[in-house]
Design a protein around this motif. Structure first.
Motif, PDB file in Angstrom:
ATOM      1  N   TYR A  38      11.923  13.851  91.781  1.00  0.00           N
ATOM      2  CA  TYR A  38      12.287  13.183  90.526  1.00  0.00           C
ATOM      3  C   TYR A  38      12.983  11.861  90.815  1.00  0.00           C
ATOM      4  CZ  TYR A  38      11.159  17.530  88.139  1.00  0.00           C
ATOM      5  OH  TYR A  38      10.487  18.633  87.651  1.00  0.00           O
ATOM      6  N   ALA A  39      12.593  10.839  90.056  1.00  0.00           N
ATOM      7  CA  ALA A  39      13.274   9.543  90.116  1.00  0.00           C
ATOM      8  C   ALA A  39      14.315   9.521  89.008  1.00  0.00           C
ATOM      9  CB  ALA A  39      12.277   8.404  89.923  1.00  0.00           C
ATOM     10  N   ALA A  40      15.584   9.529  89.392  1.00  0.00           N
ATOM     11  CA  ALA A  40      16.685   9.471  88.431  1.00  0.00           C
ATOM     12  C   ALA A  40      17.174   8.028  88.372  1.00  0.00           C
ATOM     13  CB  ALA A  40      17.812  10.406  88.868  1.00  0.00           C
ATOM     14  N   PRO A  97      27.637  10.160  86.728  1.00  0.00           N
ATOM     15  CA  PRO A  97      26.352  10.597  86.164  1.00  0.00           C
ATOM     16  C   PRO A  97      25.270  10.786  87.229  1.00  0.00           C
ATOM     17  CG  PRO A  97      27.332   8.914  84.764  1.00  0.00           C
ATOM     18  CD  PRO A  97      28.189   8.997  86.003  1.00  0.00           C
ATOM     19  N   MET A  98      25.308   9.971  88.288  1.00  0.00           N
ATOM     20  CA  MET A  98      24.332  10.132  89.363  1.00  0.00           C
ATOM     21  C   MET A  98      24.424  11.529  89.971  1.00  0.00           C
ATOM     22  SD  MET A  98      23.952   8.186  93.073  1.00  0.00           S
ATOM     23  CE  MET A  98      25.310   9.075  93.871  1.00  0.00           C
ATOM     24  N   ILE A  99      25.619  11.939  90.357  1.00  0.00           N
ATOM     25  CA  ILE A  99      25.793  13.252  90.989  1.00  0.00           C
ATOM     26  C   ILE A  99      25.465  14.363  90.003  1.00  0.00           C
ATOM     27  CG2 ILE A  99      27.471  14.807  92.050  1.00  0.00           C
ATOM     28  CD1 ILE A  99      26.633  12.467  93.843  1.00  0.00           C
ATOM     29  N   ALA A 100      25.886  14.203  88.756  1.00  0.00           N
ATOM     30  CA  ALA A 100      25.573  15.213  87.740  1.00  0.00           C
ATOM     31  C   ALA A 100      24.064  15.362  87.567  1.00  0.00           C
ATOM     32  CB  ALA A 100      26.224  14.834  86.411  1.00  0.00           C
ATOM     33  N   SER A 101      23.340  14.253  87.600  1.00  0.00           N
ATOM     34  CA  SER A 101      21.884  14.318  87.427  1.00  0.00           C
ATOM     35  C   SER A 101      21.240  15.134  88.542  1.00  0.00           C
ATOM     36  CB  SER A 101      21.280  12.906  87.386  1.00  0.00           C
ATOM     37  OG  SER A 101      21.289  12.283  88.654  1.00  0.00           O
ATOM     38  N   GLY A 102      21.660  14.885  89.780  1.00  0.00           N
ATOM     39  CA  GLY A 102      21.087  15.619  90.901  1.00  0.00           C
ATOM     40  C   GLY A 102      21.401  17.097  90.855  1.00  0.00           C
ATOM     41  N   ARG A 103      22.671  17.417  90.574  1.00  0.00           N
ATOM     42  CA  ARG A 103      23.070  18.825  90.540  1.00  0.00           C
ATOM     43  C   ARG A 103      22.346  19.582  89.433  1.00  0.00           C
ATOM     44  NH1 ARG A 103      29.686  18.543  91.443  1.00  0.00           N
ATOM     45  NH2 ARG A 103      29.629  18.040  93.683  1.00  0.00           N
ATOM     46  N   ARG A 129      13.636  17.632  94.626  1.00  0.00           N
ATOM     47  CA  ARG A 129      14.338  16.584  95.360  1.00  0.00           C
ATOM     48  C   ARG A 129      14.569  15.432  94.390  1.00  0.00           C
ATOM     49  NH1 ARG A 129      13.523  17.790 100.847  1.00  0.00           N
ATOM     50  NH2 ARG A 129      15.258  16.361 101.247  1.00  0.00           N
ATOM     51  N   VAL A 130      15.710  14.769  94.536  1.00  0.00           N
ATOM     52  CA  VAL A 130      16.099  13.742  93.565  1.00  0.00           C
ATOM     53  C   VAL A 130      16.388  12.432  94.283  1.00  0.00           C
ATOM     54  CG1 VAL A 130      17.659  13.132  91.689  1.00  0.00           C
ATOM     55  CG2 VAL A 130      17.078  15.538  92.081  1.00  0.00           C
ATOM     56  N   VAL A 131      15.738  11.380  93.828  1.00  0.00           N
ATOM     57  CA  VAL A 131      15.950  10.028  94.363  1.00  0.00           C
ATOM     58  C   VAL A 131      16.586   9.189  93.258  1.00  0.00           C
ATOM     59  CG1 VAL A 131      14.864   7.984  95.355  1.00  0.00           C
ATOM     60  CG2 VAL A 131      13.941  10.265  95.874  1.00  0.00           C
ATOM     61  N   PHE A 132      17.768   8.665  93.535  1.00  0.00           N
ATOM     62  CA  PHE A 132      18.470   7.860  92.540  1.00  0.00           C
ATOM     63  C   PHE A 132      18.101   6.396  92.712  1.00  0.00           C
ATOM     64  CE2 PHE A 132      22.385   5.536  91.144  1.00  0.00           C
ATOM     65  CZ  PHE A 132      22.331   5.883  89.806  1.00  0.00           C
ATOM     66  N   ILE A 133      17.845   5.722  91.592  1.00  0.00           N
ATOM     67  CA  ILE A 133      17.481   4.308  91.602  1.00  0.00           C
ATOM     68  C   ILE A 133      18.668   3.519  91.062  1.00  0.00           C
ATOM     69  CG2 ILE A 133      15.740   2.623  90.966  1.00  0.00           C
ATOM     70  CD1 ILE A 133      14.617   5.060  92.507  1.00  0.00           C
ATOM     71  N   ALA A 134      19.266   2.676  91.910  1.00  0.00           N
ATOM     72  CA  ALA A 134      20.587   2.101  91.648  1.00  0.00           C
ATOM     73  C   ALA A 134      20.575   0.579  91.639  1.00  0.00           C
ATOM     74  CB  ALA A 134      21.569   2.580  92.723  1.00  0.00           C
ATOM     75  N   LEU A 155      17.681   4.479  96.309  1.00  0.00           N
ATOM     76  CA  LEU A 155      17.013   3.183  96.415  1.00  0.00           C
ATOM     77  C   LEU A 155      17.646   2.247  95.405  1.00  0.00           C
ATOM     78  CD1 LEU A 155      13.307   4.417  96.456  1.00  0.00           C
ATOM     79  CD2 LEU A 155      14.658   3.708  98.438  1.00  0.00           C
ATOM     80  N   ASN A 156      17.627   0.949  95.697  1.00  0.00           N
ATOM     81  CA  ASN A 156      18.149   0.020  94.701  1.00  0.00           C
ATOM     82  C   ASN A 156      17.026  -0.805  94.079  1.00  0.00           C
ATOM     83  OD1 ASN A 156      17.827  -2.385  96.398  1.00  0.00           O
ATOM     84  ND2 ASN A 156      19.600  -1.624  97.540  1.00  0.00           N
ATOM     85  N   PHE A 157      17.377  -1.549  93.031  1.00  0.00           N
ATOM     86  CA  PHE A 157      16.363  -2.268  92.261  1.00  0.00           C
ATOM     87  C   PHE A 157      15.600  -3.278  93.112  1.00  0.00           C
ATOM     88  CE2 PHE A 157      19.324  -1.825  88.305  1.00  0.00           C
ATOM     89  CZ  PHE A 157      19.062  -0.468  88.265  1.00  0.00           C
ATOM     90  N   ARG A 158      16.338  -3.967  93.996  1.00  0.00           N
ATOM     91  CA  ARG A 158      15.677  -4.978  94.841  1.00  0.00           C
ATOM     92  C   ARG A 158      14.671  -4.319  95.777  1.00  0.00           C
ATOM     93  NH1 ARG A 158      12.860  -7.737  96.592  1.00  0.00           N
ATOM     94  NH2 ARG A 158      12.988  -9.783  97.627  1.00  0.00           N
ATOM     95  N   GLU A 159      15.041  -3.186  96.353  1.00  0.00           N
ATOM     96  CA  GLU A 159      14.124  -2.457  97.232  1.00  0.00           C
ATOM     97  C   GLU A 159      12.923  -1.936  96.450  1.00  0.00           C
ATOM     98  OE1 GLU A 159      17.900  -0.955  99.972  1.00  0.00           O
ATOM     99  OE2 GLU A 159      16.880   0.443  98.622  1.00  0.00           O
ATOM    100  N   LEU A 160      13.180  -1.418  95.247  1.00  0.00           N
ATOM    101  CA  LEU A 160      12.091  -0.870  94.439  1.00  0.00           C
ATOM    102  C   LEU A 160      11.083  -1.955  94.068  1.00  0.00           C
ATOM    103  CD1 LEU A 160      10.917   1.608  93.031  1.00  0.00           C
ATOM    104  CD2 LEU A 160      12.340   1.061  91.044  1.00  0.00           C
ATOM    105  N   LYS A 161      11.566  -3.143  93.779  1.00  0.00           N
ATOM    106  CA  LYS A 161      10.658  -4.261  93.480  1.00  0.00           C
ATOM    107  C   LYS A 161       9.729  -4.514  94.661  1.00  0.00           C
ATOM    108  CE  LYS A 161      10.728  -9.178  92.204  1.00  0.00           C
ATOM    109  NZ  LYS A 161      11.605 -10.357  91.943  1.00  0.00           N
ATOM    110  N   GLU A 162      10.264  -4.464  95.879  1.00  0.00           N
ATOM    111  CA  GLU A 162       9.451  -4.683  97.079  1.00  0.00           C
ATOM    112  C   GLU A 162       8.473  -3.535  97.284  1.00  0.00           C
ATOM    113  OE1 GLU A 162       8.487  -7.667  99.122  1.00  0.00           O
ATOM    114  OE2 GLU A 162      10.526  -7.764  98.330  1.00  0.00           O
TER     115      GLU A 162
END
Length: 460
Positions: A167-169, A258-264, A274-279, A301-308
């Motif tokens: 899941y992409a959170a 909220p990030m940790i809550a989403s994964g749990r 499995r949970v991947v957070f997009i930050a 992953l962060n926004f700049r990396e995701l763009k690439e």
């Protein structure tokens, strides 16, 4: 010589995109393949053989590994394939480029004066137990002397395994980050094309935590002298208090972000997920592997990396058909900008007890310098005309993070517009919250602070 290091952050993203493209297509299988990538990068940018160790270390960091200087490639690909997590430290100093950096062009002496000991001695020195991992040193260094680990290589293997639901959170700050014509529905479609099971708004879990913090505020703030520090969202703010102001830590909510809550919660709802957070930032990478929090989020992953990543995989976001889901409230979505947490919590506090004598009076602060100033005042017992203190480590809040793609003011506007698009005004009105809580064995909203299972999920 010096010119090759200028604007290295863009060169670094090229290195990362080539890694992604080759690994995704099955063209990276051995140390020799990594050496071929080094040679291609050296030829493309005109680096000398003496600078090859520097390029190798940037490749290692782009794989999520520690730099090793002049050491030859060996088992890096095997290590990544078997990696369960990315290890500390997140931010690393690399040898080489600082000797070509000329004062006053370098900002090393100014970047971290408010948080930790980073100073010039042939480049910056990073004291890891004091570093807040805010990431501003990484984005401010134009020479590639400081870099953070990128965590996508292990995610590729997960996405190619059809038996693993991934899941992409996504952080609320993602709204508008990939173009004015790229909606959240198009982003969901893109994630599914990559192999993710679904894209989940972390703002939904911000809604849950808002309700929890509203109850906590109601219980804690009973007089004019009482005050409440919110720990939601920002690990930079939390770690500033934990490391430097232990005397006021007792006033802080024990809530996870909220990030940790989403994964749990996602891992409670979906077996083997499995949970991947997009930050928007780098600090979330460090938060995900804190000892008392690790296991909730697998990779960040962060926004700049995701763009690439989208570019490397030839995913044209603007051409995709949107896949919409309305998951979160206006209040949860505006967590992304300064004042969003305060607004959201206040709406719920007012619903819980409209006639309470001590009303929520918020103080919103952002940027490390401003956060430090208000914490100094609180620590020294100075009067602050507020009983709810919200801190965000980046100017403007998460929308001003060091790994965003657009200007902070435009980002805040896009977040507000995305919030206004929600059919749900406040967290208290979000029926999705109650559906999740019922799956966790909670039948009334009041149980959110008394039920031991949910307290364990939502607390540090």
């Amino acid at each position: 010589m010096r010119e090759k290091y200028i604007n290295f952050n863009e060169k670094r993203m090229y290195i990362f995109s080539e890694l992604v493209r080759r690994y995704w297509n099955g063209d990276l299988k051995s140390a020799e393949d990594l050496d071929d990538l080094v040679r291609d990068i050296v030829d493309k940018y005109g680096f000398a053989d003496a600078e090859i160790p520097f390029i190798k270390d940037h490749i290692r960091l782009a794989m999520g590994l520690d730099p090793k200087g002049n050491e030859a490639f060996g088992h890096e690909l095997t290590i990544i394939k078997n990696a369960g997590e990315i290890s500390h430290p997140i931010v690393a100093k690399l040898d080489g480029p600082c000797e070509h950096c000329e004062e006053p062009n370098c900002e090393c002496s100014d970047i971290c004066r408010y948080e930790t000991s980073i100073y010039r001695r042939k480049g910056p020195v990073i004291v890891n137990d004091k570093c807040l991992n805010c990431g501003h040193c990484v984005s401010s260094c134009d020479f590639g002397a400081i870099a953070d680990k990128i965590e996508f290589m292990p995610v590729i293997d997960l996405l190619k395994d059809s038996k693993v639901p991934v899941y992409a959170a996504v952080a609320p700050a993602i709204a508008g980050q990939f173009g004015d014509d790229v909606s959240m529905g198009k982003l969901r479609t893109a994630f599914k094309l990559m192999g993710f099971k679904d894209m989940i708004e972390v703002a939904l879990f911000a809604d849950i935590l808002t309700i929890k913090e509203a109850f906590e505020f109601d219980n804690l703030v009973k007089s004019e002298e009482d005050f409440f520090l919110t720990s939601c969202c920002c690990p930079v703010w939390f770690n500033m208090i934990k490391k430097n102001y232990p005397g006021i830590l007792e006033h802080m909510s024990p809530s996870v972000s909220p990030m940790i809550a989403s994964g749990r919660i996602l891992k409670k709802l979906y077996e083997d997920a499995r949970v991947v957070f997009i930050a928007p930032c780098i600090a979330k990478k460090a938060e995900a592997i804190e000892q008392d929090l690790k296991g909730a989020i697998d990779y960040v992953l962060n926004f700049r990396e995701l763009k690439e990543i989208f570019n490397a995989l030839n995913i044209n976001l603007s051409e995709l058909e949107p896949d919409y889901k309305d998951q979160a409230s206006f209040g949860g979505r505006i967590y992304a900008r300064t004042g969003g947490v305060s607004f959201s919590v206040k709406t719920v506090v007012n619903r819980l007890e409209p006639s309470r004598v001590i009303m929520l009076r918020a103080k919103k602060t952002d940027g490390v310098k401003n956060c430090k100033e208000i914490l100094d005042d609180l620590y020294q017992g100075k009067k602050v005309d507020a009983n709810f203190i919200e801190g965000m480590g980046c100017p403007g809040g998460c929308v001003g993070g060091p790994r965003t793609n657009i200007d902070v003011h435009k980002a805040a506007m896009m977040v507000n517009e995305f919030g206004e698009d929600s059919l749900i005004m406040t967290p208290f009105d979000n029926l999705n919250v109650m559906k999740i809580l019922k799956h966790l064995g909670i039948n009334s909203i009041e149980e959110i602070i008394n039920n031991e299972e949910i307290k364990k999920i939502l607390s540090r």
